[in-house]
Design a protein around this motif. Structure first.
Motif, PDB file in Angstrom:
ATOM      1  N   ASP A 128       0.718  -1.202  -0.127  1.00  0.00           N
ATOM      2  CA  ASP A 128       0.145  -0.089   0.011  1.00  0.00           C
ATOM      3  C   ASP A 128       0.911   1.319   0.119  1.00  0.00           C
ATOM      4  OD1 ASP A 128      -2.365   1.424   0.203  1.00  0.00           O
ATOM      5  OD2 ASP A 128      -2.647   1.310   2.274  1.00  0.00           O
ATOM      6  N   SER A 185      -2.679   0.707  -4.492  1.00  0.00           N
ATOM      7  CA  SER A 185      -3.122   1.688  -3.698  1.00  0.00           C
ATOM      8  C   SER A 185      -4.444   2.356  -4.068  1.00  0.00           C
ATOM      9  CB  SER A 185      -1.926   2.744  -3.684  1.00  0.00           C
ATOM     10  OG  SER A 185      -2.444   4.077  -2.657  1.00  0.00           O
ATOM     11  N   SER A 186      -5.137   3.083  -3.427  1.00  0.00           N
ATOM     12  CA  SER A 186      -6.476   3.578  -3.593  1.00  0.00           C
ATOM     13  C   SER A 186      -6.167   5.052  -4.397  1.00  0.00           C
ATOM     14  CB  SER A 186      -7.409   3.693  -2.376  1.00  0.00           C
ATOM     15  OG  SER A 186      -6.967   4.667  -1.443  1.00  0.00           O
ATOM     16  N   SER A 187      -4.893   5.623  -4.087  1.00  0.00           N
ATOM     17  CA  SER A 187      -4.571   6.801  -4.648  1.00  0.00           C
ATOM     18  C   SER A 187      -4.097   6.713  -6.024  1.00  0.00           C
ATOM     19  CB  SER A 187      -3.502   7.430  -3.653  1.00  0.00           C
ATOM     20  OG  SER A 187      -3.005   8.521  -4.470  1.00  0.00           O
ATOM     21  N   GLY A 188      -5.106   7.548  -6.859  1.00  0.00           N
ATOM     22  CA  GLY A 188      -4.539   7.616  -8.056  1.00  0.00           C
ATOM     23  C   GLY A 188      -3.961   8.743  -8.654  1.00  0.00           C
ATOM     24  N   HIS A 189      -3.605   9.694  -7.635  1.00  0.00           N
ATOM     25  CA  HIS A 189      -3.013  11.015  -7.925  1.00  0.00           C
ATOM     26  C   HIS A 189      -1.686  10.722  -8.791  1.00  0.00           C
ATOM     27  CE1 HIS A 189      -5.938  12.910  -5.377  1.00  0.00           C
ATOM     28  NE2 HIS A 189      -5.431  12.651  -4.183  1.00  0.00           N
ATOM     29  N   ASP A 238       1.492  10.850  -6.577  1.00  0.00           N
ATOM     30  CA  ASP A 238       1.827   9.446  -6.051  1.00  0.00           C
ATOM     31  C   ASP A 238       2.555   8.438  -6.931  1.00  0.00           C
ATOM     32  OD1 ASP A 238       0.916  10.676  -3.601  1.00  0.00           O
ATOM     33  OD2 ASP A 238      -1.026   9.753  -3.793  1.00  0.00           O
ATOM     34  N   ILE A 239       1.738   8.512  -8.100  1.00  0.00           N
ATOM     35  CA  ILE A 239       2.120   7.307  -9.145  1.00  0.00           C
ATOM     36  C   ILE A 239       3.859   7.809  -9.478  1.00  0.00           C
ATOM     37  CG2 ILE A 239       1.975   6.566 -11.345  1.00  0.00           C
ATOM     38  CD1 ILE A 239      -1.157   7.211 -10.817  1.00  0.00           C
ATOM     39  N   ILE A 248      -3.906   1.002  -9.145  1.00  0.00           N
ATOM     40  CA  ILE A 248      -4.949   1.573  -8.238  1.00  0.00           C
ATOM     41  C   ILE A 248      -5.954   0.612  -7.828  1.00  0.00           C
ATOM     42  CG2 ILE A 248      -6.756   3.588  -8.340  1.00  0.00           C
ATOM     43  CD1 ILE A 248      -4.765   4.762 -10.434  1.00  0.00           C
ATOM     44  N   LYS A 249      -6.375   0.630  -6.701  1.00  0.00           N
ATOM     45  CA  LYS A 249      -6.945  -0.526  -6.087  1.00  0.00           C
ATOM     46  C   LYS A 249      -8.676  -0.133  -6.572  1.00  0.00           C
ATOM     47  CE  LYS A 249      -5.144  -0.905  -1.538  1.00  0.00           C
ATOM     48  NZ  LYS A 249      -5.171  -0.945  -0.215  1.00  0.00           N
ATOM     49  N   TYR A 266       2.639   0.426 -10.387  1.00  0.00           N
ATOM     50  CA  TYR A 266       1.814   0.961  -9.791  1.00  0.00           C
ATOM     51  C   TYR A 266       0.100   0.676 -10.087  1.00  0.00           C
ATOM     52  CZ  TYR A 266      -0.095   4.868  -6.618  1.00  0.00           C
ATOM     53  OH  TYR A 266      -0.887   5.743  -5.703  1.00  0.00           O
TER      54      TYR A 266
END
Length: 142
Positions: A69, A99-103, A106-107, A120-121, A118
């Motif tokens: 995560d 991760s739930s973050s698709g920013h 972050d990627i 996205i969940k 990477y």
């Protein structure tokens, strides 16, 4: 004497539900996959570097894949990647951020730190399960 079976897969996620969903998806894909679960980035670093509570595992092989995560207590996914990449023993272990973050930031940060992928969940169980299974198949060939 107890026999320790080294995990093929390390799951690092502070969300118990996500860890459970990942394990369920793995069992449906291949019941033989041995996975170790950890709940924070600091434990993951100690596990990969075979430090502190995991020092007794020094002779055991590292996992063939880490599903990690991004946002966790103590140490985040980026810190796990950097620590793993900074150690000769774990530098080549594939690390997939799940991760739930698709920013975009972050990627990009995860990939620049050395993540191999990477993901996205997805928000539904079926999509989440499929995503985990496809990721594991790509990296473990199952």
């Amino acid at each position: 004497m107890n026999t320790v079976i080294a995990p093929e897969l390390l799951i690092v996620d502070d969300d118990e539900n996500d860890r459970s969903l990942i394990q369920r998806a793995l069992r449906r894909l291949s019941p033989a996959v041995v996975a170790q679960e950890l709940v924070d980035g600091e434990s993951a670093i100690h596990f990969l570097l075979r430090e502190q509570e995991f020092a007794a595992l020094k002779e055991q092989p590292l996992p063939k894949l880490v599903l990690c995560d991004m946002k966790m207590p103590f140490r985040n996914g980026i810190e796990v990647i950097r620590a793993a990449r900074g150690s000769q023993a774990s530098a080549t272990v594939p690390i997939v951020i799940l991760s739930s973050s698709g920013h975009t930031r972050d990627i990009e940060e995860a990939m620049a730190a050395g993540a191999n992928e990477y993901v996205i969940k997805p928000s539904t169980y079926g999509e989440f399960s499929r995503s985990v299974q496809e990721t594991v198949q790509r990296w473990l060939g199952r």
